[in-house]
Design an enzyme around this catalytic site. Structure first.
Site, PDB file in Angstrom:
ATOM      1  N   CYS A 172     -15.908  17.480  16.644  1.00 19.50           N
ATOM      2  CA  CYS A 172     -17.010  16.542  16.435  1.00 19.50           C
ATOM      3  C   CYS A 172     -18.249  17.158  15.784  1.00 19.50           C
ATOM      4  CB  CYS A 172     -17.395  15.894  17.760  1.00 19.50           C
ATOM      5  SG  CYS A 172     -16.151  14.740  18.392  1.00 19.50           S
ATOM      6  N   PHE A 223     -11.871   6.734  19.813  1.00 21.00           N
ATOM      7  CA  PHE A 223     -11.828   7.382  18.503  1.00 21.00           C
ATOM      8  C   PHE A 223     -11.318   6.461  17.398  1.00 21.00           C
ATOM      9  CE2 PHE A 223     -12.137  11.053  21.248  1.00 21.00           C
ATOM     10  CZ  PHE A 223     -12.943  11.903  20.524  1.00 21.00           C
ATOM     11  N   GLY A 224     -11.808   6.715  16.184  1.00 23.68           N
ATOM     12  CA  GLY A 224     -11.385   5.969  15.004  1.00 23.68           C
ATOM     13  C   GLY A 224     -11.144   6.903  13.837  1.00 23.68           C
ATOM     14  N   HIS A 311     -24.821  12.784  16.660  1.00 28.20           N
ATOM     15  CA  HIS A 311     -23.409  12.410  16.699  1.00 28.20           C
ATOM     16  C   HIS A 311     -23.121  11.690  18.015  1.00 28.20           C
ATOM     17  CE1 HIS A 311     -19.046  12.566  16.623  1.00 28.20           C
ATOM     18  NE2 HIS A 311     -19.093  13.086  17.840  1.00 28.20           N
ATOM     19  N   ASN A 344     -16.017   6.870  17.653  1.00 29.36           N
ATOM     20  CA  ASN A 344     -16.234   8.289  17.393  1.00 29.36           C
ATOM     21  C   ASN A 344     -15.219   8.720  16.341  1.00 29.36           C
ATOM     22  OD1 ASN A 344     -16.238  11.095  17.394  1.00 29.36           O
ATOM     23  ND2 ASN A 344     -16.521  11.281  19.600  1.00 29.36           N
TER      24      ASN A 344
END
Length: 388
Positions: A172, A223-224, A311, A344
């Protein structure tokens, strides 16, 4: 397969509102993004995931439903599709050795998204692709030699002497690391123009639910997939380039004895993550001192005097950050919006936040801000940013 998202037009600000870039400091000259074609509303995710993985455990479904609500995510894009599962049904079978199949999907998908994000970025920049002198390529979603940086350079038609840097498996914080590396390259090579691209897919981590792997459900809910690109350079050309942020000062720091808090392992079945419950607390305990180190370079004392591009690893981290720094609620609005709209997306997400922030700064007008990301290590990445 992919769909570019962005207007692709240059951003020109009036002479009265634009600040003058500091000579020799790296600036962000353009930004682009791209996504797979499949958009998944969060309210449809649970039924689809349970169906695709042939899960019959009602408790798993109930837990995933709860997680989907707490993540605050509303929509995400994904490479995974019915067509892929029809071709590779073993991806949804527990214990299947599928790393070969996953990479057959992920490697070209990651480059395709990076390509579309880069084209959108170059279009906004307004100069020929051949003027790009360096590439910084960030991904935790592909594995091969040569890497995606070479495929991207070839497909974009860049010069054969373009200098390439690959940053793999940072997770990340990779997007902010990429900004730091691109900043160093640009400032040490006058006249250079650095294309920084990030591209991620969850294909490597897709698997059926297992009670021994509780974090798999968190990943499914949070998540993506997507890509982003920016062009970095110093001393923007008047009338040809439109810088909107200056990368003033960058710091990376790791927290000792925390390397197991975020743990990712590659196996024959793909990539497997474990996330410690104490991650938000570890960040909360250390973030204030880290931010003050960055702020000192701009002689900034008050957290609420800054704009914040953070983020959005998840809502818990944003909430802890807001609380410990006593930020006004609107300060993390761009991060929360990016999480809601895209999930995310690992290294990409900071650029989606920056795009929203670019629009907000036309109204709010703060000069100084921080870009922050956190990831395996535990690693903190931060940049003191000046709005132009």
């Amino acid at each position: 397969m992919s769909r570019t998202n962005g207007n692709g037009t240059p951003n020109h600000y009036s002479a009265q509102t634009r600040r003058i870039p500091t000579p020799g400091k790296a600036t962000v000259l353009a930004l682009g993004k791209a996504f797979p074609s499949q958009l998944v509303p969060q309210e449809c995710l649970v039924e689809g995931y349970i169906r695709d993985t042939k899960c019959v455990d009602s408790s798993v479904k109930e837990k995933l439903e709860r997680l989907c609500k707490t993540t605050t995510v509303k929509t995400r894009y994904t490479v995974m599709s019915k067509e892929i599962l029809d071709k590779y049904p073993e991806l949804a079978t527990e214990g299947s050795p599928t790393i070969k199949q996953r990479l057959e999907i992920a490697n070209p998908a990651v480059v395709e998204m990076a390509m579309e994000a880069s084209l959108a970025c170059i279009k906004e920049w307004g100069r020929p692709a051949q003027d790009i002198t360096h590439i910084v390529y960030v991904s935790s979603s592909e594995i091969r030699l040569p890497g995606g940086d070479l495929y991207l350079a070839s497909q974009l038609g860049l010069r054969t002497d373009v200098s390439r840097v690959m940053l793999y498996f940072l997770g990340c914080y990779g997007g902010v690391t990429g900004l730091r590396v691109a900043k160093d390259i640009a400032e040490n090579n006058p006249g250079s123009r650095v294309l920084l691209t990030t591209s991620e897919t969850t294909i490597l981590g897709f698997r059926p639910p297992n009670k021994d792997r509780p974090y798999d459900l968190v990943g499914a809910a949070l998540f993506g997939d997507g890509a982003a690109a920016v062009i970095i350079g110093t001393d923007p050309l008047t009338g040809q380039e439109s810088p909107f942020m200056e990368l003033n000062y960058a710091v990376q720091q790791f927290l000792p004895d925390t390397h197991n808090v975020i743990d990712g392992r590659l196996s024959e079945e793909g990539i497997n993550f474990k996330l410690g419950r104490d991650l938000p607390q570890k960040i909360e305990d250390n973030i204030e001192k880290f931010c003050k180190k960055l702020m000192a370079k701009g002689d900034i004392k008050e957290f609420n005097d800054l704009f914040w591009a953070v983020h959005p690893g998840g809502p818990a981290i944003l909430n802890r950050l807001e609380n410990i720094l006593k930020l006004r609620s609107e300060k993390l609005e761009c991060s929360r919006r990016a999480l809601m709209d895209y999930g995310n997306v690992s290294s990409n997400t900071i650029f989606y936040v920056m795009e929203y922030m670019r629009e907000e700064l036309k109204i709010q007008g703060e000069e100084w801000g921080l870009a922050l990301a956190f990831g395996p290590g535990i690693t903190f990445e931060g940049i003191l940013i000046r709005s132009l």
